[in-house]
Design a protein around this motif. Structure first.
Motif, mmCIF file in Angstrom:
data_model
loop_
_atom_site.group_PDB
_atom_site.id
_atom_site.type_symbol
_atom_site.label_atom_id
_atom_site.label_comp_id
_atom_site.label_asym_id
_atom_site.label_seq_id
_atom_site.Cartn_x
_atom_site.Cartn_y
_atom_site.Cartn_z
ATOM 1 N N ILE A 78 4.501 23.507 29.341
ATOM 2 C CA ILE A 78 5.083 24.813 30.334
ATOM 3 C C ILE A 78 4.177 26.281 30.579
ATOM 4 C CG2 ILE A 78 7.252 26.331 29.965
ATOM 5 C CD1 ILE A 78 8.449 23.430 28.120
ATOM 6 N N ILE A 79 3.683 26.757 29.735
ATOM 7 C CA ILE A 79 2.681 27.246 29.664
ATOM 8 C C ILE A 79 1.436 27.200 30.568
ATOM 9 C CG2 ILE A 79 3.385 28.226 27.795
ATOM 10 C CD1 ILE A 79 0.699 27.655 26.171
ATOM 11 N N LYS A 80 0.750 28.179 31.188
ATOM 12 C CA LYS A 80 -0.389 27.911 31.990
ATOM 13 C C LYS A 80 -1.445 28.586 31.997
ATOM 14 C CE LYS A 80 1.725 25.085 34.717
ATOM 15 N NZ LYS A 80 2.225 23.820 34.309
ATOM 16 N N GLU A 81 -1.502 29.336 30.603
ATOM 17 C CA GLU A 81 -1.633 30.285 30.209
ATOM 18 C C GLU A 81 -2.877 30.218 28.441
ATOM 19 O OE1 GLU A 81 -1.214 34.277 30.097
ATOM 20 O OE2 GLU A 81 0.457 33.736 29.689
ATOM 21 N N PRO A 82 -4.048 31.008 28.080
ATOM 22 C CA PRO A 82 -4.430 29.722 26.893
ATOM 23 C C PRO A 82 -3.259 30.865 26.339
ATOM 24 C CG PRO A 82 -6.475 30.944 27.990
ATOM 25 C CD PRO A 82 -5.197 31.021 28.980
ATOM 26 N N LEU A 83 -3.189 30.249 24.488
ATOM 27 C CA LEU A 83 -2.449 30.162 23.690
ATOM 28 C C LEU A 83 -2.177 32.190 23.080
ATOM 29 C CD1 LEU A 83 -1.786 27.239 21.323
ATOM 30 C CD2 LEU A 83 -0.419 28.547 23.289
ATOM 31 N N SER A 84 -3.857 31.603 23.068
ATOM 32 C CA SER A 84 -4.359 33.853 22.485
ATOM 33 C C SER A 84 -3.548 34.973 23.638
ATOM 34 C CB SER A 84 -5.923 33.689 22.437
ATOM 35 O OG SER A 84 -6.369 33.415 23.785
ATOM 36 N N ALA A 85 -4.173 34.636 24.997
ATOM 37 C CA ALA A 85 -3.156 35.410 25.941
ATOM 38 C C ALA A 85 -2.025 35.491 26.155
ATOM 39 C CB ALA A 85 -4.438 35.791 27.302
ATOM 40 N N LEU A 86 -0.893 34.873 25.250
ATOM 41 C CA LEU A 86 0.105 34.987 25.988
ATOM 42 C C LEU A 86 0.964 35.355 25.601
ATOM 43 C CD1 LEU A 86 2.510 32.284 27.818
ATOM 44 C CD2 LEU A 86 2.522 31.416 24.960
ATOM 45 N N SER A 87 1.533 36.229 26.307
ATOM 46 C CA SER A 87 2.942 37.021 26.179
ATOM 47 C C SER A 87 4.429 36.675 26.597
ATOM 48 C CB SER A 87 2.235 38.218 26.588
ATOM 49 O OG SER A 87 1.923 38.693 27.892
ATOM 50 N N PHE A 88 4.020 36.090 26.995
ATOM 51 C CA PHE A 88 5.515 35.659 27.763
ATOM 52 C C PHE A 88 5.560 34.583 28.124
ATOM 53 C CE2 PHE A 88 8.234 34.822 32.068
ATOM 54 C CZ PHE A 88 9.632 35.910 31.781
ATOM 55 N N ILE A 89 7.127 33.737 27.975
ATOM 56 C CA ILE A 89 7.573 32.632 27.903
ATOM 57 C C ILE A 89 8.466 33.060 29.067
ATOM 58 C CG2 ILE A 89 8.008 30.042 26.977
ATOM 59 C CD1 ILE A 89 5.966 31.310 24.729
ATOM 60 N N GLU A 90 9.251 31.821 29.810
ATOM 61 C CA GLU A 90 9.961 31.475 30.395
ATOM 62 C C GLU A 90 10.786 29.992 30.490
ATOM 63 O OE1 GLU A 90 12.908 33.161 34.916
ATOM 64 O OE2 GLU A 90 10.218 33.324 34.522
ATOM 65 N N LEU A 91 11.639 29.747 30.013
ATOM 66 C CA LEU A 91 12.237 28.605 29.558
ATOM 67 C C LEU A 91 13.732 28.243 30.628
ATOM 68 C CD1 LEU A 91 10.926 27.862 26.147
ATOM 69 C CD2 LEU A 91 9.886 27.810 28.023
ATOM 70 N N PRO A 92 13.991 27.152 30.836
ATOM 71 C CA PRO A 92 15.677 26.626 30.984
ATOM 72 C C PRO A 92 16.782 26.237 29.725
ATOM 73 C CG PRO A 92 14.180 24.188 31.133
ATOM 74 C CD PRO A 92 12.997 25.369 31.176
ATOM 75 N N TYR A 93 17.008 26.104 29.667
ATOM 76 C CA TYR A 93 18.366 26.055 28.740
ATOM 77 C C TYR A 93 18.487 25.169 27.623
ATOM 78 C CZ TYR A 93 21.408 23.130 31.477
ATOM 79 O OH TYR A 93 21.569 21.428 31.752
ATOM 80 N N ASN A 94 17.928 24.034 28.229
ATOM 81 C CA ASN A 94 17.156 22.969 27.182
ATOM 82 C C ASN A 94 16.503 22.059 26.932
ATOM 83 O OD1 ASN A 94 16.191 21.790 29.843
ATOM 84 N ND2 ASN A 94 16.797 20.326 30.446
ATOM 85 N N LYS A 95 15.553 23.614 27.409
ATOM 86 C CA LYS A 95 14.392 23.670 26.123
ATOM 87 C C LYS A 95 13.978 24.391 25.109
ATOM 88 C CE LYS A 95 12.006 20.724 28.560
ATOM 89 N NZ LYS A 95 11.324 19.723 28.423
ATOM 90 N N ASN A 96 15.640 24.624 24.311
ATOM 91 C CA ASN A 96 15.148 25.749 23.558
ATOM 92 C C ASN A 96 15.244 25.728 21.909
ATOM 93 O OD1 ASN A 96 17.555 23.488 23.164
ATOM 94 N ND2 ASN A 96 19.085 25.603 23.091
ATOM 95 N N TYR A 97 14.247 24.318 21.592
ATOM 96 C CA TYR A 97 13.660 24.297 20.283
ATOM 97 C C TYR A 97 12.295 24.787 20.424
ATOM 98 C CZ TYR A 97 17.621 21.329 19.246
ATOM 99 O OH TYR A 97 19.399 21.554 19.125
ATOM 100 N N LEU A 98 11.652 26.053 19.686
ATOM 101 C CA LEU A 98 10.680 26.640 19.437
ATOM 102 C C LEU A 98 9.530 26.641 18.267
ATOM 103 C CD1 LEU A 98 11.271 29.626 21.437
ATOM 104 C CD2 LEU A 98 11.130 26.573 22.423
#
Length: 725
Positions: A78-98
Motif C-alpha cells: 500500500i505504501i509507495k515510499e520508504p518507512l523512514s520517510a513515511l509521513s502520510f498513509i491513506e487506507l480504505p475502510y476495510n484496511k483498519n488493522y494497523l
C-alpha cells in the motif's frame, strides 16, 4: 521535582552496590556515596547543566496493515515510499488493522531507551510502553488520525523530538458525505411522503365518511321510494284487476262489432302491459328486501319461450318489424323458473321492439351450450348504444340521454330487472353494441335438463339452496359427502339430493364432527384431503362404537392394488376409483343401504322377540354389548332412563336415538322397556315369583309390570308361567 534519574556501573560508577550509611553532602553542594568498590563524589548542579534533554532521532522501522507487512520492496504494498520517510498513509475502510514498529537511534546503552506513543483521534493521551517499541490498533473507524512516537535519551528523559505520521481511513461509499446527503434527502422525501400520505388519508377518510353519510341518505331515499312504489303499485293492482277482467269478458262478447273487439284488445293489451310494469316495481321491492326467490318447475323451455315471443307479434306488425325466433338443441324438458324467465324474455324483447325503427328486424334465439347453460340472444337493428353508456343502462331508472332515443320513453327499470333476475338465477348478461350497428343482448343461465314432463315444483329458494321438500324427506337416508374439491363436492351433493338427504364437508376434521353429531347412514369420502385424509377418517369412524355401523365408501384417484388394500383395511365398505361412473356409485349406495336394512332386520329378529324367552338373546355388536351392560347395572332402579344412558355412553339424546334407530329401528325408551321385559321373562323362567321379578327389573308395581308384559307378548306373566309348567 519528583523525577528520578538512575545511574549504573555501565554509566561509569565503580560498582552498583552502596552502603546506606555512607552518604555525605559537602558545603559546596557536592554529594558523596560510599560503596563496596569505593566512593562516588559529584556535584548535582554540574550534572543538571550537562544532562539536559536533547534530540533523540526516532524512525518507523515496520508497518503491518491487516497483518500484511508493508514495504516498497513488496509487491502490491500500500505504501509507495520508504518507512523512514513515511509521513502520510491513506487506507480504505476495510484496511483498519494497523501495527507500528519504531526505534530510537541511540547506540550507547539502547536498553535504557523507553518509548511512548499516541494515536490522536483514538487515544486520549500518551501510552508509555517501556522498552517495547511496538503499537497495535484494530478495527479503527473511518476518520483522520495522527500516530505520534517519542523516546527517552540515555538519562531517561523524554526527547523533545516527536515523530508523527498522518493516517486517513476512508469511509465506505455508503458512509461518505454524499451518501449521507442522499440518505438525508431520502429521509426528507419519506417524511414529506408520510405527511402527504397522512394528509391524503385524512382526506380519504373524510371523503369516505361523507360518502357513507351520503350513501345512508341515498339508501333512506331509496327505501322511501321503494316503499312508495310498493304501496302505490299494490293500490294499482285492484283497479287494474277490475279493468282487465271485464275486458276479457268483452273480448268474447258476440254482440260487439269487429271494431269494438279491436278496441277492447288494444285496451286489454295495454292494461296487461301496465300490470307487467307494476309487477316489475314489486319485483324490485322484493329484490331489495331479499324476498324474491326462485320457484323452479319442469317445462318445455322452447315452447314456453315461443309463447312469450308470439305475444309481441301484434306490436311488431304495427311497426312492420320482422320478428324472428329460433331454437337449437333445446328439445325436451328443463328445470327453470317460468315467471322470471318470461320477465327476462319479455323485457329484452320489449326493449328491442321499442328502439327498433319501422321496417327493422328483431331476432330471438335460444341455444343449449356446454355445462348445462342456456344462451338467450336478442338482436335488434336499432340505432345502437354508445360504449360509454353500455354499463349504465343496467342501472335502475337510467335512460340514455339522447334526443333521438329519448322520444321512445320508458321507465328505465326493464334492463335493470333483467340483470338482477339473471344474477338471481346464477347467470350472466352481456351487451354488444355500438352507434350505427345492431344491438345484441346475450343472457346465459344454468338450466338442468330433466327426463320427465311432469311438473315438479320446488320450495322458494335460490339455485345454490335447492333442497326438494317432500313428505317423506325426513325418512330418506342421510348421506355425508366429504370432498375437498368444491366442484366435485357440489356435483355429488346436487346429484344425490334427488333421492337422499345430503350434507357435506370439505375436510376430514370437519367431517368427523358432523359424523358424531348427525350419524349419517353412509359417508362418501375422498382419500386425499387436508387436515385428515379419508383413510384416517374411515379408521376412526369404524373403530368407534358410536359410528361403527355407518356405511363408508372411499373415492380416490389411487388405483393401485396396495391403495385398495389399505382402503379396505381401514374398514371401508366399498372403494371406488376416480374417474367413476355415477350410476355405479348410486348402485353401490343402494346396495349398502339394502345391506344395512337387512342387518337391521336381522338384529331386530334376534334381539326384539315378540314372545317371552327363557334366555336373553346373545348380543355381539360392541355398542349394544356396552349398552346392555349399562342397563344391567341399573336395571332394578325404576329411574333408569335416557339421560342415564346418554351420560354413560357419552352421547347426546338425539345421537343415541339415531344410533339405535340405525341399528334396531327403535327409540331409547322402547329399548329400555324391551330389555326389562326380556330380562323379566328370563327371571320368571328361572323360578322367581312375579312380584320379585317386577321389582328386580325396575317396575314400580307388579300390576304395572303385568300390564306391560301383556302388551308386549300378548300373555300375562301368570299365563306364561302356566304355559311353561
Amino acid at each position: 521535582t519528583g523525577q528520578v534519574t538512575a545511574f549504573e556501573k555501565t554509566d561509569g560508577l565503580p560498582g552498583n552496590e552502596f552502603n546506606r550509611a555512607h552518604k555525605f553532602m559537602f558545603t559546596d553542594g557536592r554529594l558523596a556515596f560510599g560503596g563496596l568498590d569505593g566512593y562516588v563524589i559529584f556535584n548535582p548542579a554540574d550534572f543538571n547543566s550537562t544532562h539536559k534533554t536533547g534530540h533523540v532521532p526516532l524512525f518507523l522501522t515496520g508497518l503491518q496493515i491487516n497483518n500484511e507487512v508493508q514495504d516498497i520492496s513488496i509487491k502490491n504494498s500500500i505504501i509507495k515510499e520508504p518507512l523512514s520517510a513515511l509521513s502520510f498513509i491513506e487506507l480504505p475502510y476495510n484496511k483498519n488493522y494497523l501495527r507500528f514498529e519504531f526505534a530510537a537511534l541511540l547506540h550507547n546503552q539502547p536498553q535504557k531507551t523507553k518509548y511512548r506513543y499516541q494515536l490522536k483521534g483514538a487515544d486520549k493521551g500518551w501510552i508509555e510502553n517501556g522498552t517495547l517499541n511496538k503499537a497495535s490498533y484494530s478495527a479503527l473507524r473511518p476518520g483522520n488520525y495522527t500516530f505520534r512516537m517519542n523516546a527517552t535519551d540515555n538519562s531517561g528523559l523524554w526527547s523533545d523530538t516527536i515523530k508523527e505520521i498522518e493516517v486517513v481511513i476512508r469511509p465506505p461509499f455508503w458512509a461518505t458525505w454524499w451518501a449521507r446527503l442522499i440518505y438525508a434527502l431520502i429521509a426528507i422525501g419519506i417524511i414529506r411522503w408520510y405527511f402527504n400520505f397522512r394528509e391524503g388519508r385524512l382526506k380519504t377518510e373524510q371523503n369516505l365518511a361523507f360518502e357513507k353519510r351520503e350513501a345512508r341518505r341515498l339508501k333512506e331515499v331509496d327505501e322511501l321510494k321503494d316503499r312508495f312504489f310498493s304501496n302505490i303499485t299494490h293500490e294499482f293492482r285492484t283497479p287494474l284487476t277490475l279493468i282487465i277482467t271485464p275486458l276479457e269478458q268483452l273480448e268474447h262478447d258476440p254482440s260487439l262489432s269487429a271494431a269494438a273487439i279491436s278496441s277492447v284488445k288494444t285496451a286489454q293489451r295495454n292494461s296487461k302491459q301496465l300490470l307487467r310494469l307494476i309487477n316489475e316495481f314489486l319485483d324490485f321491492s322484493k329484490l331489495n328486501e331479499g324476498k324474491l326467490k326462485l320457484k323452479l318447475s319442469t317445462g318445455e323451455l322452447a315452447l314456453f319461450t315461443v309463447d312469450s315471443v308470439q305475444s309481441f307479434e301484434t306490436a311488431a306488425k304495427e311497426k312492420n318489424i320482422d320478428l324472428r325466433f329460433s331454437a337449437q338443441g333445446i328439445e325436451g324438458f328443463y328445470l327453470f323458473d317460468e315467471e322470471k324467465w318470461e320477465k327476462i324474455v319479455t323485457n329484452l324483447l320489449s326493449n328491442a321492439l321499442k328502439f327498433t325503427p319501422a321496417n327493422g328486424t328483431v331476432s330471438v334465439s335460444i341455444v343449449s351450450s356446454a355445462n348445462d347453460m342456456i344462451d338467450l340472444e336478442v338482436k335488434d337493428s336499432g340505432p345502437g348504444i354508445p360504449v360509454d353508456q353500455q354499463q349504465k343502462i343496467f342501472t335502475r331508472f337510467y335512460q340514455v340521454d339522447n334526443s333521438a332515443i329519448r322520444s321512445y320513453g320508458g321507465t328505465g327499470i326493464g334492463l335493470s330487472l333483467v340483470k338482477e333476475l339473471t344474477e338471481l338465477m346464477q347467470g350472466t348478461i352481456e351487451l354488444d353494441s355500438a352507434p350505427g350497428r345492431e344491438t345484441c343482448f346475450l343472457v346465459s343461465i344454468p338450466m338442468k335438463k330433466v327426463l320427465g314432463k311432469e311438473t315438479m315444483p320446488v320450495a322458494d329458494t335460490t339455485i345454490l339452496e335447492q333442497k326438494p321438500v317432500t313428505s317423506n324427506e325426513q325418512d330418506a337416508p342421510l348421506l355425508l359427502v366429504v370432498e375437498d374439491n368444491e366442484e366435485l363436492r357440489s356435483f355429488l351433493v346436487q346429484t344425490m339430493r334427488n333421492n337422499y338427504r345430503v350434507i357435506e364437508a370439505a375436510d376430514g376434521l370437519k367431517a368427523w364432527e358432523i359424523i358424531l353429531q348427525e350419524l349419517p347412514d353412509i359417508v362418501i369420502s375422498d382419500v386425499m384431503m387436508p387436515g385428515q385424509d379419508g383413510f384416517d377418517l374411515c379408521r376412526i369412524c369404524k373403530s368407534d362404537n358410536r359410528t361403527a355401523h355407518i356405511g363408508f365408501i372411499l373415492l380416490t384417484s389411487k388405483a393401485a392394488h396396495d391403495a385398495r388394500l389399505k382402503g379396505l383395511g381401514t374398514g371401508a365398505d366399498d372403494y371406488i376409483t376416480k374417474p367413476f361412473n355415477l350410476q355405479e356409485l348410486e348402485l353401490r349406495i343402494v346396495n349398502l343401504l339394502q345391506l344395512q336394512q337387512k342387518l337391521r332386520e336381522w338384529l331386530q329378529a334376534q334381539l326384539m322377540s315378540t314372545s317371552p324367552q327363557d334366555q336373553l338373546p346373545t348380543v355381539t355388536d360392541p355398542f349394544l354389548v356396552q349398552l346392555y351392560q349399562e342397563m344391567d347395572a341399573k336395571l332394578n332402579d325404576e329411574e333408569l332412563g335416557v339421560d342415564y344412558l346418554c351420560k354413560t355412553m357419552a352421547m347426546s339424546r338425539s345421537t343415541l336415538n339415531r344410533k339405535l334407530k340405525s341399528l334396531l329401528d327403535i327409540s331409547t325408551n322402547d329399548l329400555i322397556r324391551q330389555y326389562r321385559l326380556q330380562k323379566a321373562s328370563s327371571l320368571i323362567s328361572s323360578g322367581l315369583d312375579i312380584s320379585t321379578v317386577a321389582y328386580q327389573v325396575g317396575f314400580s308395581s307388579p300390576s304395572y309390570f303385568s300390564q306391560c308384559f301383556k302388551e308386549k307378548y300378548g300373555v300375562t306373566p301368570s299365563d306364561y308361567i302356566s304355559r311353561q309348567n
